[in-house]
Design a protein around this motif. Structure first.
Motif, PDB file in Angstrom:
ATOM      1  N   MET A   1       0.315  -1.264   0.536  1.00  0.00           N
ATOM      2  CA  MET A   1      -0.105   0.002   0.023  1.00  0.00           C
ATOM      3  C   MET A   1       1.048   1.028  -0.002  1.00  0.00           C
ATOM      4  O   MET A   1       2.081   1.546   0.876  1.00  0.00           O
ATOM      5  CB  MET A   1      -0.466   0.470   1.427  1.00  0.00           C
ATOM      6  CG  MET A   1      -1.948   1.083   1.214  1.00  0.00           C
ATOM      7  SD  MET A   1      -3.471   1.022   1.899  1.00  0.00           S
ATOM      8  CE  MET A   1      -2.136   1.483   4.050  1.00  0.00           C
ATOM      9  N   THR A   2       0.395   1.362  -0.870  1.00  0.00           N
ATOM     10  CA  THR A   2       0.969   3.373  -0.936  1.00  0.00           C
ATOM     11  C   THR A   2       1.356   4.177   0.772  1.00  0.00           C
ATOM     12  O   THR A   2       0.048   4.080   1.602  1.00  0.00           O
ATOM     13  CB  THR A   2       0.136   4.715  -2.089  1.00  0.00           C
ATOM     14  OG1 THR A   2       1.029   3.754  -2.845  1.00  0.00           O
ATOM     15  CG2 THR A   2       1.079   5.740  -1.815  1.00  0.00           C
ATOM     16  N   HIS A  50      -3.146   5.733  -8.777  1.00  0.00           N
ATOM     17  CA  HIS A  50      -2.684   4.817  -7.789  1.00  0.00           C
ATOM     18  C   HIS A  50      -4.178   4.153  -7.593  1.00  0.00           C
ATOM     19  O   HIS A  50      -3.929   3.756  -6.594  1.00  0.00           O
ATOM     20  CB  HIS A  50      -3.307   6.883  -7.168  1.00  0.00           C
ATOM     21  CG  HIS A  50      -2.064   7.623  -7.163  1.00  0.00           C
ATOM     22  ND1 HIS A  50      -0.440   7.203  -6.627  1.00  0.00           N
ATOM     23  CD2 HIS A  50      -1.796   8.751  -6.957  1.00  0.00           C
ATOM     24  CE1 HIS A  50      -0.076   8.425  -6.550  1.00  0.00           C
ATOM     25  NE2 HIS A  50      -0.890   8.897  -7.579  1.00  0.00           N
ATOM     26  N   GLU A  51      -4.713   3.448  -7.963  1.00  0.00           N
ATOM     27  CA  GLU A  51      -5.066   2.754  -7.605  1.00  0.00           C
ATOM     28  C   GLU A  51      -4.924   0.732  -7.965  1.00  0.00           C
ATOM     29  O   GLU A  51      -3.843   0.989  -8.741  1.00  0.00           O
ATOM     30  CB  GLU A  51      -6.532   2.901  -9.168  1.00  0.00           C
ATOM     31  CG  GLU A  51      -7.737   3.444  -9.151  1.00  0.00           C
ATOM     32  CD  GLU A  51      -7.942   3.127 -10.952  1.00  0.00           C
ATOM     33  OE1 GLU A  51      -7.866   1.809 -11.851  1.00  0.00           O
ATOM     34  OE2 GLU A  51      -9.430   3.669 -11.064  1.00  0.00           O
ATOM     35  N   GLY A  52      -5.198   0.273  -6.973  1.00  0.00           N
ATOM     36  CA  GLY A  52      -5.006  -0.972  -6.324  1.00  0.00           C
ATOM     37  C   GLY A  52      -4.082  -0.880  -5.357  1.00  0.00           C
ATOM     38  O   GLY A  52      -2.927  -2.125  -5.526  1.00  0.00           O
ATOM     39  N   LYS A  53      -4.105   0.544  -4.882  1.00  0.00           N
ATOM     40  CA  LYS A  53      -2.787   1.319  -3.819  1.00  0.00           C
ATOM     41  C   LYS A  53      -3.303   0.860  -2.258  1.00  0.00           C
ATOM     42  O   LYS A  53      -2.835   1.156  -1.175  1.00  0.00           O
ATOM     43  CB  LYS A  53      -2.056   1.640  -3.964  1.00  0.00           C
ATOM     44  CG  LYS A  53      -1.588   2.075  -4.724  1.00  0.00           C
ATOM     45  CD  LYS A  53      -0.552   3.487  -5.905  1.00  0.00           C
ATOM     46  CE  LYS A  53       0.187   3.110  -6.892  1.00  0.00           C
ATOM     47  NZ  LYS A  53       0.976   4.518  -7.836  1.00  0.00           N
ATOM     48  N   GLY A  54      -4.636   0.887  -2.637  1.00  0.00           N
ATOM     49  CA  GLY A  54      -5.654   0.523  -0.910  1.00  0.00           C
ATOM     50  C   GLY A  54      -6.288   1.951  -0.351  1.00  0.00           C
ATOM     51  O   GLY A  54      -6.596   2.113   0.247  1.00  0.00           O
ATOM     52  N   TYR A  80     -19.610   2.044  -3.711  1.00  0.00           N
ATOM     53  CA  TYR A  80     -17.795   1.642  -3.161  1.00  0.00           C
ATOM     54  C   TYR A  80     -17.780   1.368  -1.054  1.00  0.00           C
ATOM     55  O   TYR A  80     -17.573   0.443  -0.425  1.00  0.00           O
ATOM     56  CB  TYR A  80     -16.462   2.581  -2.948  1.00  0.00           C
ATOM     57  CG  TYR A  80     -15.675   2.106  -2.535  1.00  0.00           C
ATOM     58  CD1 TYR A  80     -14.906   1.013  -3.252  1.00  0.00           C
ATOM     59  CD2 TYR A  80     -14.564   2.060  -1.356  1.00  0.00           C
ATOM     60  CE1 TYR A  80     -13.286  -0.007  -2.458  1.00  0.00           C
ATOM     61  CE2 TYR A  80     -13.534   1.890  -0.282  1.00  0.00           C
ATOM     62  CZ  TYR A  80     -13.152   0.638  -1.184  1.00  0.00           C
ATOM     63  OH  TYR A  80     -11.890   0.112  -0.848  1.00  0.00           O
ATOM     64  N   TRP A  84     -17.896  -2.026   1.229  1.00  0.00           N
ATOM     65  CA  TRP A  84     -16.284  -1.910   1.625  1.00  0.00           C
ATOM     66  C   TRP A  84     -17.101  -1.967   3.702  1.00  0.00           C
ATOM     67  O   TRP A  84     -16.062  -2.422   4.066  1.00  0.00           O
ATOM     68  CB  TRP A  84     -15.712  -0.484   2.215  1.00  0.00           C
ATOM     69  CG  TRP A  84     -14.428  -0.627   3.187  1.00  0.00           C
ATOM     70  CD1 TRP A  84     -12.939  -1.132   2.634  1.00  0.00           C
ATOM     71  CD2 TRP A  84     -14.318  -0.015   4.520  1.00  0.00           C
ATOM     72  NE1 TRP A  84     -12.472  -1.317   3.654  1.00  0.00           N
ATOM     73  CE2 TRP A  84     -12.933  -0.096   4.783  1.00  0.00           C
ATOM     74  CE3 TRP A  84     -15.295   0.112   5.644  1.00  0.00           C
ATOM     75  CZ2 TRP A  84     -12.851  -0.484   5.972  1.00  0.00           C
ATOM     76  CZ3 TRP A  84     -14.668   0.300   6.908  1.00  0.00           C
ATOM     77  CH2 TRP A  84     -13.537   0.498   6.708  1.00  0.00           C
TER      78      TRP A  84
END
Length: 114
Positions: A1-2, A50-54, A80, A84
């Protein structure tokens, strides 16, 4: 994760994720005062790079944490955040149906807001 920093821009109705000075994602929300105080997320956006980085999950988690600190509920209208919350019932209590209905009514009454 970023590694990100999350900032609540309450006047603008945005919970924003930053990587350095760059906004990488946000949850757009409003505060409902009646029938109970609630944060109402309407949209979650993560910048394509930045998608897919949490980032979206971190924003949702922080939104629920803010609500808990303020003694408020979360009435998610954002698809979303709804999904979640279903995956994280330990930190995301189910919203009262009356509160969700009031949030939908508020959104309908303010069509230009989002």
């Amino acid at each position: 994760m970023t590694e990100i920093t999350i900032r609540d821009d309450r006047p603008a109705g945005r919970l924003e994720a930053y990587s350095g000075d760059e906004v990488t994602g946000r949850i757009e929300y409003f505060v409902l005062e009646s029938p109970a105080r609630a944060l109402v997320p309407v949209h979650t956006v993560v910048e394509p790079a930045h998608e897919g980085k949490g980032i979206a999950g971190s924003l949702a988690r922080e939104l629920y944490a803010i609500a808990a600190r303020e003694g408020a509920q979360v009435a998610p209208l954002c698809p979303y955040v709804v999904k979640w919350a279903e995956r994280h019932p330990d930190v995301a209590p189910v919203a009262d149906p009356a509160l969700l209905s009031a949030a939908k009514d508020w959104l309908t009454a303010h069509p230009g807001r989002f």
